[in-house]
Design a protein around this motif. Structure first.
Motif, PDB file in Angstrom:
ATOM      1  N   ASP A  93       3.252   1.541   7.704  1.00 34.00           N
ATOM      2  CA  ASP A  93       3.380   2.522   6.624  1.00 34.00           C
ATOM      3  C   ASP A  93       4.383   2.008   5.598  1.00 34.00           C
ATOM      4  O   ASP A  93       5.597   2.036   5.817  1.00 34.00           O
ATOM      5  CB  ASP A  93       3.841   3.860   7.198  1.00 34.00           C
ATOM      6  CG  ASP A  93       3.853   4.971   6.161  1.00 34.00           C
ATOM      7  OD1 ASP A  93       3.742   4.670   4.957  1.00 34.00           O
ATOM      8  OD2 ASP A  93       3.969   6.139   6.556  1.00 34.00           O
ATOM      9  N   LEU A  94       3.895   1.532   4.465  1.00 38.09           N
ATOM     10  CA  LEU A  94       4.777   0.985   3.433  1.00 38.09           C
ATOM     11  C   LEU A  94       5.651   2.056   2.803  1.00 38.09           C
ATOM     12  O   LEU A  94       6.797   1.792   2.425  1.00 38.09           O
ATOM     13  CB  LEU A  94       3.949   0.286   2.349  1.00 38.09           C
ATOM     14  CG  LEU A  94       3.224  -1.001   2.749  1.00 38.09           C
ATOM     15  CD1 LEU A  94       2.389  -1.530   1.587  1.00 38.09           C
ATOM     16  CD2 LEU A  94       4.212  -2.067   3.206  1.00 38.09           C
ATOM     17  N   THR A  95       5.145   3.260   2.689  1.00 38.30           N
ATOM     18  CA  THR A  95       5.951   4.332   2.072  1.00 38.30           C
ATOM     19  C   THR A  95       7.146   4.665   2.955  1.00 38.30           C
ATOM     20  O   THR A  95       8.248   4.906   2.450  1.00 38.30           O
ATOM     21  CB  THR A  95       5.102   5.589   1.836  1.00 38.30           C
ATOM     22  OG1 THR A  95       4.576   6.051   3.083  1.00 38.30           O
ATOM     23  CG2 THR A  95       3.959   5.306   0.892  1.00 38.30           C
ATOM     24  N   ALA A  96       6.952   4.676   4.267  1.00 40.55           N
ATOM     25  CA  ALA A  96       8.061   4.956   5.177  1.00 40.55           C
ATOM     26  C   ALA A  96       9.085   3.831   5.126  1.00 40.55           C
ATOM     27  O   ALA A  96      10.302   4.073   5.146  1.00 40.55           O
ATOM     28  CB  ALA A  96       7.543   5.139   6.604  1.00 40.55           C
ATOM     29  N   LEU A  97       8.613   2.583   5.046  1.00 37.36           N
ATOM     30  CA  LEU A  97       9.528   1.445   4.997  1.00 37.36           C
ATOM     31  C   LEU A  97      10.342   1.460   3.710  1.00 37.36           C
ATOM     32  O   LEU A  97      11.526   1.115   3.713  1.00 37.36           O
ATOM     33  CB  LEU A  97       8.750   0.131   5.102  1.00 37.36           C
ATOM     34  CG  LEU A  97       9.618  -1.128   5.171  1.00 37.36           C
ATOM     35  CD1 LEU A  97      10.371  -1.200   6.494  1.00 37.36           C
ATOM     36  CD2 LEU A  97       8.773  -2.382   4.988  1.00 37.36           C
ATOM     37  N   ALA A  98       9.724   1.881   2.605  1.00 40.19           N
ATOM     38  CA  ALA A  98      10.420   1.898   1.318  1.00 40.19           C
ATOM     39  C   ALA A  98      11.652   2.793   1.358  1.00 40.19           C
ATOM     40  O   ALA A  98      12.627   2.553   0.638  1.00 40.19           O
ATOM     41  CB  ALA A  98       9.471   2.370   0.218  1.00 40.19           C
ATOM     42  N   GLY A  99      11.629   3.804   2.208  1.00 39.93           N
ATOM     43  CA  GLY A  99      12.767   4.719   2.270  1.00 39.93           C
ATOM     44  C   GLY A  99      13.577   4.600   3.535  1.00 39.93           C
ATOM     45  O   GLY A  99      14.513   5.378   3.744  1.00 39.93           O
ATOM     46  N   TYR A 137       8.650   2.073  -6.354  1.00 35.89           N
ATOM     47  CA  TYR A 137       8.500   3.280  -5.533  1.00 35.89           C
ATOM     48  C   TYR A 137       9.602   4.264  -5.911  1.00 35.89           C
ATOM     49  O   TYR A 137      10.753   3.874  -6.071  1.00 35.89           O
ATOM     50  CB  TYR A 137       8.609   2.924  -4.041  1.00 35.89           C
ATOM     51  CG  TYR A 137       8.288   4.081  -3.126  1.00 35.89           C
ATOM     52  CD1 TYR A 137       6.972   4.353  -2.775  1.00 35.89           C
ATOM     53  CD2 TYR A 137       9.293   4.908  -2.648  1.00 35.89           C
ATOM     54  CE1 TYR A 137       6.670   5.427  -1.948  1.00 35.89           C
ATOM     55  CE2 TYR A 137       8.999   5.979  -1.833  1.00 35.89           C
ATOM     56  CZ  TYR A 137       7.687   6.241  -1.485  1.00 35.89           C
ATOM     57  OH  TYR A 137       7.382   7.317  -0.682  1.00 35.89           O
ATOM     58  N   PRO A 138       9.262   5.534  -6.149  1.00 31.69           N
ATOM     59  CA  PRO A 138       7.995   6.225  -5.841  1.00 31.69           C
ATOM     60  C   PRO A 138       6.964   6.228  -6.980  1.00 31.69           C
ATOM     61  O   PRO A 138       5.907   6.833  -6.843  1.00 31.69           O
ATOM     62  CB  PRO A 138       8.473   7.647  -5.548  1.00 31.69           C
ATOM     63  CG  PRO A 138       9.642   7.824  -6.449  1.00 31.69           C
ATOM     64  CD  PRO A 138      10.326   6.487  -6.505  1.00 31.69           C
ATOM     65  N   GLU A 139       7.290   5.568  -8.113  1.00 38.52           N
ATOM     66  CA  GLU A 139       6.379   5.619  -9.253  1.00 38.52           C
ATOM     67  C   GLU A 139       4.957   5.176  -8.890  1.00 38.52           C
ATOM     68  O   GLU A 139       3.981   5.716  -9.420  1.00 38.52           O
ATOM     69  CB  GLU A 139       6.907   4.730 -10.398  1.00 38.52           C
ATOM     70  CG  GLU A 139       8.221   5.229 -11.002  1.00 38.52           C
ATOM     71  CD  GLU A 139       9.437   4.664 -10.292  1.00 38.52           C
ATOM     72  OE1 GLU A 139      10.485   4.543 -10.955  1.00 38.52           O
ATOM     73  OE2 GLU A 139       9.346   4.336  -9.080  1.00 38.52           O
ATOM     74  N   TYR A 171       1.202   2.105  -2.683  1.00 40.81           N
ATOM     75  CA  TYR A 171       1.784   1.922  -1.353  1.00 40.81           C
ATOM     76  C   TYR A 171       0.856   2.485  -0.281  1.00 40.81           C
ATOM     77  O   TYR A 171       0.633   1.867   0.767  1.00 40.81           O
ATOM     78  CB  TYR A 171       3.148   2.603  -1.274  1.00 40.81           C
ATOM     79  CG  TYR A 171       4.291   1.776  -1.811  1.00 40.81           C
ATOM     80  CD1 TYR A 171       5.293   1.314  -0.973  1.00 40.81           C
ATOM     81  CD2 TYR A 171       4.372   1.443  -3.163  1.00 40.81           C
ATOM     82  CE1 TYR A 171       6.354   0.554  -1.457  1.00 40.81           C
ATOM     83  CE2 TYR A 171       5.415   0.690  -3.664  1.00 40.81           C
ATOM     84  CZ  TYR A 171       6.406   0.241  -2.800  1.00 40.81           C
ATOM     85  OH  TYR A 171       7.445  -0.523  -3.290  1.00 40.81           O
ATOM     86  N   LYS A 172       0.331   3.664  -0.525  1.00 43.24           N
ATOM     87  CA  LYS A 172      -0.570   4.289   0.447  1.00 43.24           C
ATOM     88  C   LYS A 172      -1.869   3.492   0.580  1.00 43.24           C
ATOM     89  O   LYS A 172      -2.407   3.331   1.673  1.00 43.24           O
ATOM     90  CB  LYS A 172      -0.871   5.728   0.026  1.00 43.24           C
ATOM     91  CG  LYS A 172       0.322   6.669   0.172  1.00 43.24           C
ATOM     92  CD  LYS A 172      -0.062   8.094  -0.196  1.00 43.24           C
ATOM     93  CE  LYS A 172       1.111   9.042   0.021  1.00 43.24           C
ATOM     94  NZ  LYS A 172       0.766  10.450  -0.332  1.00 43.24           N
ATOM     95  N   GLU A 173      -2.343   3.004  -0.557  1.00 39.22           N
ATOM     96  CA  GLU A 173      -3.590   2.237  -0.557  1.00 39.22           C
ATOM     97  C   GLU A 173      -3.471   0.986   0.299  1.00 39.22           C
ATOM     98  O   GLU A 173      -4.429   0.573   0.954  1.00 39.22           O
ATOM     99  CB  GLU A 173      -3.931   1.864  -2.001  1.00 39.22           C
ATOM    100  CG  GLU A 173      -5.190   1.051  -2.179  1.00 39.22           C
ATOM    101  CD  GLU A 173      -5.404   0.660  -3.640  1.00 39.22           C
ATOM    102  OE1 GLU A 173      -5.718  -0.515  -3.896  1.00 39.22           O
ATOM    103  OE2 GLU A 173      -5.223   1.532  -4.520  1.00 39.22           O
TER     104      GLU A 173
END
Length: 700
Positions: free
Chosen positions: A575-581, A598-600, A605-607
């Motif tokens: 999960d890239l979104t989880a890693l970003a934060g 991110y988050p722009e 990221y989800k894709e």
């Protein structure tokens, strides 16, 4: 997201038509091979018995690194899986009755762990000058002084606020200039990195450079008055854009980096690394030409312009890296190394000519000059002696001594492995260049090899593709017992340097900009398909594994492509979104350059997150994770496992207590390797695998 491995990895081999130059095989040799084949056991690929067991790998092996030469002695660090993975500082002492099997004696205290957590990846944990030796203690992260009686004395304050790395000592040995990481507020966005001067008498500290996000390589001039250092800011990584700056040690009007003299990196798009002083002059490496070449401060052009990278295999990931040094004495010749066609080349040059380029350039490599096939981390001793870590596809990494005047065969001082395996189970890799989306990519192909077995019932072997970590890193072809574990059992292995890897120049390294999860996945898939086309792999038995960033490439290849039939993610990213934060400071903005802001650009990221594409997954996945990982947190594996369970896909999650980013304990290294073997055996229906462990796979 660099994978922490047990074995030192250095680049190596060449070869083939498809592979750059395959040696011609004579008719007589073919007759010998045929006669040998008649005495071999005919058994399916993947079911061969091998002497290269997981226990044999960990029992007789250590990780070698951190070579130093001081006061006439050679020192190094040993990472010992049989001792919980702790790092021990050793001294070469072949005549000492208490020496270990590597001709060394322990210098650091018993139970100590010589390792720093600056940037989490560490590096530069030891500093020495003459008889004075200092190190970072892992459990406390305090700087300690080694005492004559073998004990140590903490220097810096108690508590876990500060971490230290990449230091150098003043000429009188009373001050250390180093990188300090301040975790008073442990939230990654509030961690502060600075260059400090540590008073080694009372432990007091003075900030010399501050104001930027990151610092590395503080290096002091021989007169003690000037201090050079590398610095950079988010969202850059050290291989993207850095600056080389210089400050006055005693008389600087400000400790703010913006007020210090800028030497290189002014364009904001150049990576400057590994500065060092010699004879009052400042030298460094820069990729402004498209390759990491060597420069002297004050000169716009490289003093050694070449289309090769001098920065080492994975520059920027660890602190303390130094790809060039200078001979001692009046000569003071520059010494550096680079890789060419899979082999290391040692280069020496006269750089004493003021503002002129290097002269009297000499190169040495391979057996003709008595050098191992691959080596790196060269340091200079006395009397024209050089020391480095090297090896070959069939030789474990070792610490060597080589004299640049007398030459002759380099002497092995310490070998990373005491276990010897028969030559007939060692597969020597061939470097493969294969077509892919952005042109060509590279990898090392290992054919199955075991002198006791062959297979006539199957046209091609199962193939394990390996995706290295980083992703801005590289693989290599020096001896790797883990790869030999597979090939000696009848698997082929393809270790891929996908686009974005280091060692092939800046343009190749930058292929991943905004394209992680595309270019790397294309390359591992195209590499596997190329080998199937060449008849070197079974297209119905393709599997893939990778650690950290390589784990993300693995999961992405399984989720977004239909090439592989199974895979193993070791502390990988789903999960890239989880890693970003939720990662440490050093890599907290890494994804800005690899994916997008991110988050722009959250949708992007989800894709590209495998966990968001579970619906397209259909093949079994093994997940191996350290419970204390701060780089790729355990929730990544847990979320992926839950999603796979929900969809009914065969899966297994193993969580290893006490492990961080990369497995260091012998029992966990062994279990991870044996679990992966058992996993593929069940998936591919390989029966009667010698020594296979029991493995419970959910949904199977």
């Amino acid at each position: 997201m660099q994978r922490a491995t047990l074995f030192t990895s250095l680049l190596a081999t060449t070869l083939s038509t498809a592979f750059r130059s395959v040696p011609q095989i004579s008719y007589a040799r073919n007759r010998i091979a045929t006669a040998t084949t008649l005495s071999m056991i005919d058994k399916p690929y993947g079911a061969w018995e091998s002497p290269i067991t997981s226990k044999a790998i960990t029992a007789g092996s250590v990780r070698l690194g951190g070579v130093h030469y001081s006061n006439g002695n050679v020192y190094w660090l040993e990472g010992r899986p049989q001792e919980g993975g702790r790092n021990v500082l050793c001294k070469y002492a072949p005549e000492d009755p208490n020496k270990n099997e590597r001709n060394g004696v322990d210098v650091s205290p018993k139970e100590s762990n010589v390792r720093t957590r600056v940037h989490e990846y560490g590096g530069g944990a030891t500093v020495m000058r003459g008889k004075r030796i200092f190190y970072s203690e892992f459990t406390t992260q305090r700087l300690c002084r080694l005492l004559d009686d073998g004990s140590s004395q903490p220097i810096t304050p108690e508590g876990d606020r500060f971490r230290f790395a990449d230091g150098v000592l003043s000429s009188n040995g009373k001050v250390m200039y180093c990188v300090r990481e301040d975790h008073e507020n442990p939230d990654p966005k509030n961690v502060v990195n600075e260059v400090v001067a540590v008073n080694l008498v009372d432990g007091s500290m003075k900030i010399l450079a501050t104001g930027n996000d990151f610092y590395s390589h503080p290096r002091v001039a021989s007169n003690g008055k000037k201090l050079a250092y590398i610095t950079w800011n988010h969202p850059n990584m050290p291989w993207d854009s850095t600056e080389l700056r210089v400050t006055d040690v005693y008389s600087a009007a400000s400790n703010k980096s913006c007020d210090h003299k800028l030497i290189a990196g002014e364009d904001g798009d150049t990576s400057v690394i590994q500065p060092t002083y010699q004879g009052g002059r400042l030298y460094y490496m820069s990729d402004q030409s498209g390759y990491y070449n060597i420069y002297r401060a004050g000169m716009k052009k490289s003093i050694l312009p070449m289309s090769v990278d001098f920065g080492g295999s994975s520059p920027g990931w660890a602190l303390g890296q130094q790809g060039l040094c200078f001979m001692t004495g009046k000569d003071g010749r520059l010494v550096a190394q680079y890789s060419k066609d899979g082999s290391s080349v040692l280069l020496t040059a006269n750089v004493s000519g003021g503002d002129s380029s290097a002269t009297d350039i000499k190169e040495y490599s391979g057996e003709k000059d008595g050098l191992p096939m691959m080596f790196g981390g060269t340091i200079a001793g006395e009397n024209n002696d050089l020391y480095f870590i090297g090896g070959s596809p069939s030789t474990p990494s070792s610490i060597y001594k080589w004299n640049i005047e007398s030459k002759g065969t380099a002497t092995v001082l310490a070998c990373s492995s005491s276990v010897a395996f028969p030559d007939d189970v060692i597969s020597v890799p061939k470097q493969v260049e294969f077509p892919t989306t952005l042109g060509s990519a590279f990898g090392y192909y290992y054919a199955p090899k075991n002198g006791k077995y062959h297979c006539t019932t199957e046209s091609a072997p199962p193939l394990l593709v390996k995706a290295h970590g980083g992703p801005t890193s590289c693989t290599g072809a020096s001896f790797n017992a883990v790869i030999q574990y597979w090939t000696s059992r009848g698997y082929a292995v393809f270790d891929v340097d996908y686009g974005g890897s280091t060692g092939y120049g800046r343009d190749y390294r930058r292929r991943l900009r905004k394209s992680w999860g595309i270019v790397d996945i294309d390359d591992v898939c195209n590499g596997a398909k190329y080998l199937v086309k060449e008849g070197l792999a079974d297209g119905d038995r393709l599997c893939i594994d990778g650690g950290s960033a390589g784990g993300y490439t693995t999961l992405g290849a399984l989720a977004f492509r239909d090439v592989f039939k199974a895979g193993t993610s070791l502390y990988g990213i789903g999960d890239l979104t989880a890693l970003a934060g939720d990662t440490h400071k050093f890599e907290s903005r890494y994804l800005d350059g690899l994916v997008g802001l991110y988050p722009e650009e959250e949708e992007l990221y989800k894709e590209r997150s495998p966990i968001e594409s579970v619906d397209t997954l259909s093949c079994p996945i093994l997940l191996l994770q350290g419970a204390e990982d701060k780089v790729v947190p355990p929730n990544q594996a847990e979320m992926m496992h839950a999603a796979l369970l929900k969809k009914g896909i065969p899966t297994c999650l193993k969580m290893y207590e006490g492990e961080q980013h990369g497995f260091r304990k012998a029992e966990n290294i062994e279990d991870a390797l044996d679990s992966e073997l058992a996993f593929y055996g069940k998936v591919f229906g390989i029966k009667d695998i010698p020594g296979a462990i029991e493995l419970k796979i959910d949904n199977m």
